[in-house]
Enzyme design. Structure first.
Site, PDB file in Angstrom:
ATOM      1  N   HIS A  72       0.845  -1.188   0.000  1.00 34.22           N
ATOM      2  CA  HIS A  72       0.000   0.000   0.000  1.00 34.22           C
ATOM      3  C   HIS A  72       0.880   1.237   0.000  1.00 34.22           C
ATOM      4  O   HIS A  72       1.688   1.449   0.915  1.00 34.22           O
ATOM      5  CB  HIS A  72      -0.930   0.003   1.216  1.00 34.22           C
ATOM      6  CG  HIS A  72      -2.115  -0.890   1.060  1.00 34.22           C
ATOM      7  ND1 HIS A  72      -3.404  -0.427   1.046  1.00 34.22           N
ATOM      8  CD2 HIS A  72      -2.189  -2.227   0.877  1.00 34.22           C
ATOM      9  CE1 HIS A  72      -4.232  -1.448   0.871  1.00 34.22           C
ATOM     10  NE2 HIS A  72      -3.517  -2.552   0.767  1.00 34.22           N
ATOM     11  N   TYR A 200      -9.764   6.009   6.124  1.00 33.53           N
ATOM     12  CA  TYR A 200     -10.027   6.467   7.489  1.00 33.53           C
ATOM     13  C   TYR A 200     -11.064   7.573   7.394  1.00 33.53           C
ATOM     14  O   TYR A 200     -10.806   8.621   6.786  1.00 33.53           O
ATOM     15  CB  TYR A 200      -8.752   7.004   8.133  1.00 33.53           C
ATOM     16  CG  TYR A 200      -7.752   5.942   8.521  1.00 33.53           C
ATOM     17  CD1 TYR A 200      -7.748   5.414   9.812  1.00 33.53           C
ATOM     18  CD2 TYR A 200      -6.813   5.461   7.611  1.00 33.53           C
ATOM     19  CE1 TYR A 200      -6.825   4.442  10.184  1.00 33.53           C
ATOM     20  CE2 TYR A 200      -5.889   4.490   7.969  1.00 33.53           C
ATOM     21  CZ  TYR A 200      -5.900   3.970   9.261  1.00 33.53           C
ATOM     22  OH  TYR A 200      -4.996   3.015   9.626  1.00 33.53           O
ATOM     23  N   PRO A 292      -5.918   1.384  17.965  1.00 38.44           N
ATOM     24  CA  PRO A 292      -5.571   0.842  16.647  1.00 38.44           C
ATOM     25  C   PRO A 292      -5.609   1.858  15.510  1.00 38.44           C
ATOM     26  O   PRO A 292      -5.253   1.510  14.385  1.00 38.44           O
ATOM     27  CB  PRO A 292      -6.635  -0.245  16.440  1.00 38.44           C
ATOM     28  CG  PRO A 292      -7.803   0.201  17.265  1.00 38.44           C
ATOM     29  CD  PRO A 292      -7.207   0.880  18.462  1.00 38.44           C
ATOM     30  N   LYS A 296      -0.401   0.671  14.870  1.00 32.96           N
ATOM     31  CA  LYS A 296       0.917   0.580  15.484  1.00 32.96           C
ATOM     32  C   LYS A 296       1.091  -0.600  16.438  1.00 32.96           C
ATOM     33  O   LYS A 296       2.216  -0.847  16.899  1.00 32.96           O
ATOM     34  CB  LYS A 296       1.237   1.876  16.242  1.00 32.96           C
ATOM     35  CG  LYS A 296       1.410   3.074  15.340  1.00 32.96           C
ATOM     36  CD  LYS A 296       2.572   2.873  14.395  1.00 32.96           C
ATOM     37  CE  LYS A 296       2.580   3.883  13.279  1.00 32.96           C
ATOM     38  NZ  LYS A 296       3.205   3.389  12.062  1.00 32.96           N
ATOM     39  N   TYR A 384       3.273   6.888   9.764  1.00 29.52           N
ATOM     40  CA  TYR A 384       2.478   5.718   9.369  1.00 29.52           C
ATOM     41  C   TYR A 384       3.365   4.593   8.816  1.00 29.52           C
ATOM     42  O   TYR A 384       3.162   3.409   9.145  1.00 29.52           O
ATOM     43  CB  TYR A 384       1.420   6.113   8.339  1.00 29.52           C
ATOM     44  CG  TYR A 384       0.254   5.147   8.281  1.00 29.52           C
ATOM     45  CD1 TYR A 384      -0.907   5.382   9.009  1.00 29.52           C
ATOM     46  CD2 TYR A 384       0.317   3.994   7.488  1.00 29.52           C
ATOM     47  CE1 TYR A 384      -1.972   4.487   8.948  1.00 29.52           C
ATOM     48  CE2 TYR A 384      -0.739   3.106   7.444  1.00 29.52           C
ATOM     49  CZ  TYR A 384      -1.879   3.362   8.173  1.00 29.52           C
ATOM     50  OH  TYR A 384      -2.939   2.468   8.126  1.00 29.52           O
TER      51      TYR A 384
END
Length: 389
Positions: A72, A200, A292, A296, A384
């Protein structure tokens, strides 16, 4: 029985440490309270940072991950019907990998069995003795019979509810915790993902996340009340609510189907200090928990394993204990940064019960700043894909 490193906990962090040590010729015994099938039955997230991918390759357990995982290069953030992409590849030159934690754990178990390294399942009543002196040992019961494992060091990889953290005296241990006033209701469905990247979503109705495991296995979450139970939510009610929280463009092409797993996870931030007491070292959930939102959890465990493995490798190679002596300090420095990122993402995207009109305006301004500012996107992307070890 005697070994060099006793590893308490047969989840992914304990298994990864065991495999890295085996490749280095360092003997380790893994003690697991449950069975292998039980461990593999736990459904967990599967977003892997570059550092964890590299550790799997270093451990010689990456063949299936490299073949079957999904790369990704970014993620999508949405607020209402406004959406924008954070391009990790463009901003950092790195990416993340989607590979189910269950499959990663299965690979590690297979590698451990193939190597002949010892794993003790159904190890109950585990107790750590003498961690504050030079001759630690672990006792445990198997089928009602007590066993003893002498060792040089103990790695506590047994999770938040395990015995390892509780072994450190309360007079020495400092715990830091924030409990969030909501949970995540998640379902797994045999349906194609709604989008090629994760979504998200911030909405007036609460947070939502669209994720995936493979081309025909999707994982979806919605923010819910802590008083809810999975039985309160029919599949139809879940899909209807998810559609209300993601952009209309995505909702229109969402493929729904029966859930094959449904659960609610509470959210908390937690860190204990120190992560070392004598010859006992805490790793992963035994020492820290993150919400979550920033993906991580498993990745922070991997960074702990990196620091502990390097310290053990250094010690057994040339007797230098510097890496072990600085383990807690180095691990915590990175952990608190990951905690900050997960806390920030959680505050950015969720609805909190006590939020005022001002708070909501500030949240929207923060999302708009992220949408329009490349430097802000770069900071998110750097965190990220994973900060360096």
């Amino acid at each position: 029985m005697k070994t060099q490193v006793a590893i308490i906990g047969g989840g992914p962090s304990g298994l990864l440490l065991g495999q890295l040590l085996h490749k280095q010729g360092i003997d380790a015994v893994v003690l697991e309270r449950k069975t292998r099938d039980y461990v593999l039955g736990r459904i967990r997230a599967g977003i892997l940072e570059t550092g964890l991918v590299d550790l799997m390759r270093r451990a010689g357990v990456s063949e299936r991950m490299d073949r079957e995982s999904f790369v990704h290069d970014g993620t999508v953030i949405s607020s209402g019907d406004v959406q924008f992409e954070i391009n990790f590849k463009e901003l950092t030159g790195q990416h993340v990998v989607v590979y189910g934690q269950t499959e990663l754990t299965r690979d590690l178990y297979d590698a451990r069995e193939a190597s002949g390294a010892q794993t003790v399942f159904n190890a109950e009543n585990v107790q750590i003795h003498g961690a504050d002196n030079d001759t630690p040992y672990v006792t445990y019961d198997v089928e009602g019979n007590q066993q003893r494992l002498d060792c040089d060091y103990v790695a506590g990889c047994d999770g938040f509810h395990g015995v390892s953290r509780k072994t450190i005296p309360e007079t020495i241990r400092n715990d830091y915790e924030k409990v969030y006033p909501f949970g995540w209701l998640g379902i797994l469905s045999e349906t194609p993902p709604v989008h090629e990247e994760l979504i998200y979503a911030n909405s007036d109705r609460g947070f939502a996340l669209c994720s995936m495991r493979n081309d025909n296995l999707s994982r979806y979450y919605i923010q819910c009340s802590l008083t809810d139970s999975p039985e309160d939510w029919s599949d139809e009610a879940f899909w209807d609510e998810l559609k209300r929280r993601i952009p209309a463009e995505m909702a229109d092409k969402l493929v729904t189907g029966p859930s094959i797993e449904k659960s609610i996870a509470p959210l908390r931030s937690f860190v204990t200090e120190p992560m070392r007491w004598g010859r006992l070292f805490l790793c992963g959930d035994a020492a820290h928990i993150v919400p979550p939102t920033g993906a991580k959890g498993l990745n922070t465990a991997a960074s702990d394993i990196h620091y502990l493995f390097e310290g053990l490798r250094q010690f057994y190679s040339n007797g230098d204990a510097t890496g072990l002596d600085t383990y807690s300090e180095r691990a915590l420095a990175r952990i608190w940064k990951a905690e900050r990122f997960s806390w920030w993402m959680t505050n950015l995207l969720h609805r909190f019960p006590e939020q005022s009109g001002f708070d909501l305006k500030m949240q929207r301004a923060e999302i708009e700043f992220l949408r329009s500012n490349r430097e802000a996107q770069m900071v998110l992307a750097q965190n990220y894909v994973g900060l360096p070890y």
